[in-house]
Design a protein around this motif. Structure first.
Motif, short mmCIF file in Angstrom:
data_model
loop_
_atom_site.label_atom_id
_atom_site.label_comp_id
_atom_site.label_asym_id
_atom_site.label_seq_id
_atom_site.Cartn_x
_atom_site.Cartn_y
_atom_site.Cartn_z
N LYS A 49 0.93 -1.09 0.08
CA LYS A 49 0.08 0.16 -0.02
C LYS A 49 1.05 1.34 0.14
CE LYS A 49 -3.81 0.33 2.33
NZ LYS A 49 -4.86 0.16 3.44
N TRP A 52 2.31 1.65 -3.53
CA TRP A 52 1.14 2.03 -4.39
C TRP A 52 0.92 3.59 -4.24
CZ3 TRP A 52 -0.42 0.43 -9.01
CH2 TRP A 52 -0.21 -0.71 -9.31
N GLY A 53 0.96 4.09 -3.10
CA GLY A 53 0.84 5.39 -2.49
C GLY A 53 1.81 6.39 -3.19
N GLN A 60 -1.44 6.29 1.18
CA GLN A 60 -1.49 4.92 1.12
C GLN A 60 -2.89 4.52 1.61
OE1 GLN A 60 2.30 4.73 3.44
NE2 GLN A 60 1.34 3.23 4.91
N ILE A 63 -5.48 3.21 -0.69
CA ILE A 63 -5.22 2.18 -1.46
C ILE A 63 -6.05 0.99 -1.06
CG2 ILE A 63 -3.68 0.64 -2.46
CD1 ILE A 63 -3.37 3.48 -3.38
N SER A 193 -11.09 9.01 -7.04
CA SER A 193 -11.05 7.58 -7.07
C SER A 193 -10.17 7.21 -8.40
CB SER A 193 -12.09 6.68 -7.06
OG SER A 193 -13.14 6.92 -8.02
N TYR A 211 -7.99 3.28 -5.67
CA TYR A 211 -7.47 4.47 -4.75
C TYR A 211 -8.85 5.18 -4.62
CZ TYR A 211 -6.29 9.11 -3.42
OH TYR A 211 -6.46 10.30 -2.54
#
Length: 378
Positions: A49, A52-53, A60, A63, A193, A211
């Motif tokens: 997470k 991906w953030g 994060q 996520i 999102s 997201y």
């Protein structure tokens, strides 16, 4: 086989496969379990997470992971709508959206929402003036993809988000065909999102990444769900998520180089195409990874089968739409006649695609164009 259908999927990266195997061996626990095995799995998930953030430049804690991007699109859209005031029943979108988005919009229409589609020009780009007129204080949600999967049109998501936010309207964006290929900065754009897909960047199938901005109110689609703050039910597949994250890390690192390679291939393709073949989209602004072609004499299905016989993989449109009668929805939205749309094919590139492979494709294209032209009645 020469593979020119990377917009549908790409092979898993070796690094992603290795990451899956290692994680499956070491972090097999359930992230909800309170013992050490569960804690280790939860630590792996937290690391993913965090990464991906960083990839998307977002918090994060926004996520979430799903079974695929189609599910992520549907959950994100419905979760945001559940968080909006109930009397807001208007949604603004485009007819160029992915099948997973169009299907949920059709469902929502049957549930009483009013869906308004922004017109697009002949290149597939949204009409910003029309868009501005359609969004107002009563709009529940805007849904706007980043890159169209059939001809590669890139939408001005950042501009559309800023317009929507003037009225306090959240915007959802499917960035599946853009992430890892174009520069993406979700945090800067301000979308509520966004959705990515692991298997488009060399990760495993069966992992979608969603997201949701933690500052935007949303409500769970599944009552009583405790996993992932209620966003999605079910035990989390940690090995697949780690594999997806490693694939995404490599895709992001390679993005500038991959883009330049695809741009050069696009230029080469255009120079070599037979007379009469039309490249859809605006070459100067579209994604160079996706090439939609309209043939003068041959239907797309015919050409796809001819290429397959020559061991070349191409498509006639988005794989998720084939069989549902919507493969040409983007072309029709752009004003293309249905008979012309039937002559549409799509090829798509990765960093491994070579000009020699394009030569082989063009040879088959030339061969079949000539054959069909000679069969036309005089």
């Amino acid at each position: 086989m020469i593979y020119l259908d990377s917009a549908a999927t790409v092979p898993m990266r070796k690094e992603a496969i290795d990451a899956y195997v290692e994680t499956a061996n070491n972090a097999f626990g359930n992230t909800q379990s309170l013992h050490d095995a569960g804690s280790l799995a939860a630590d792996y998930l937290a690391s993913c997470k965090k990464l991906w953030g960083q990839f998307l430049n977002v918090r994060q804690d926004g996520i979430y992971f799903t079974g695929n991007a189609s599910e992520a699109n549907q959950l994100a859209i419905r979760s945001l709508l559940k968080g909006r005031p109930e009397h807001y029943r208007s949604i603004v979108s485009t007819q160029l959206e992915h099948a997973s988005v169009l299907s949920v919009l059709h469902e929502l229409e049957r549930e009483g929402y009013e869906i308004t589609y922004v017109p697009v020009d002949c290149f597939g780009r949204v009409d910003l003036d029309a868009y501005e007129r359609l969004v107002d204080e009563e709009t529940a949600l805007v849904v706007m993809q980043l890159v169209n999967s059939e001809m590669g049109a890139v939408q001005p998501v950042e501009q559309c988000t800023k317009i929507a936010l003037q009225f306090g309207v959240p915007l959802h964006s499917d960035i599946v065909q853009g992430f890892g290929k174009l520069p993406v900065d979700i945090g800067l754009w301000g979308v509520a999102s966004a959705v990515c897909s692991a298997h488009k960047v060399g990760g495993p199938k069966g992992v979608g990444i969603a997201y949701l901005d933690p500052s935007v109110h949303w409500e769970s689609v599944y009552e009583g769900t405790t996993h992932q703050n209620g966003f999605r039910a079910g035990t989390i597949d940690v090995p697949a998520i780690v594999s997806a994250t490693i694939a995404a890390k490599h895709a992001v690192m390679e993005q500038p180089e991959s883009y330049e390679h695809a741009r050069k291939l696009q230029c080469y393709l255009i120079e070599q195409l037979p007379a009469g073949v039309i490249v859809t989209g605006d070459i100067k602004s579209k994604s160079p990874f996706i090439q939609g072609l309209v043939l003068p004499h041959v239907e797309g299905q015919w050409m796809m089968l001819a290429c397959n016989r020559a061991q070349i993989a191409i498509s006639t449109g988005t794989a998720c739409k084939i069989g549902y009668g919507e493969a040409m929805s983007a072309m029709l939205a752009m004003g293309t006649e249905s008979d012309t749309a039937k002559k549409f094919i799509r090829i798509s590139f990765t960093k491994h695609t070579s000009s020699n492979e394009l030569d082989a494709f063009i040879h088959v294209l030339n061969e079949n164009q000539s054959t069909q032209k000679n069969r036309l009645p005089i």
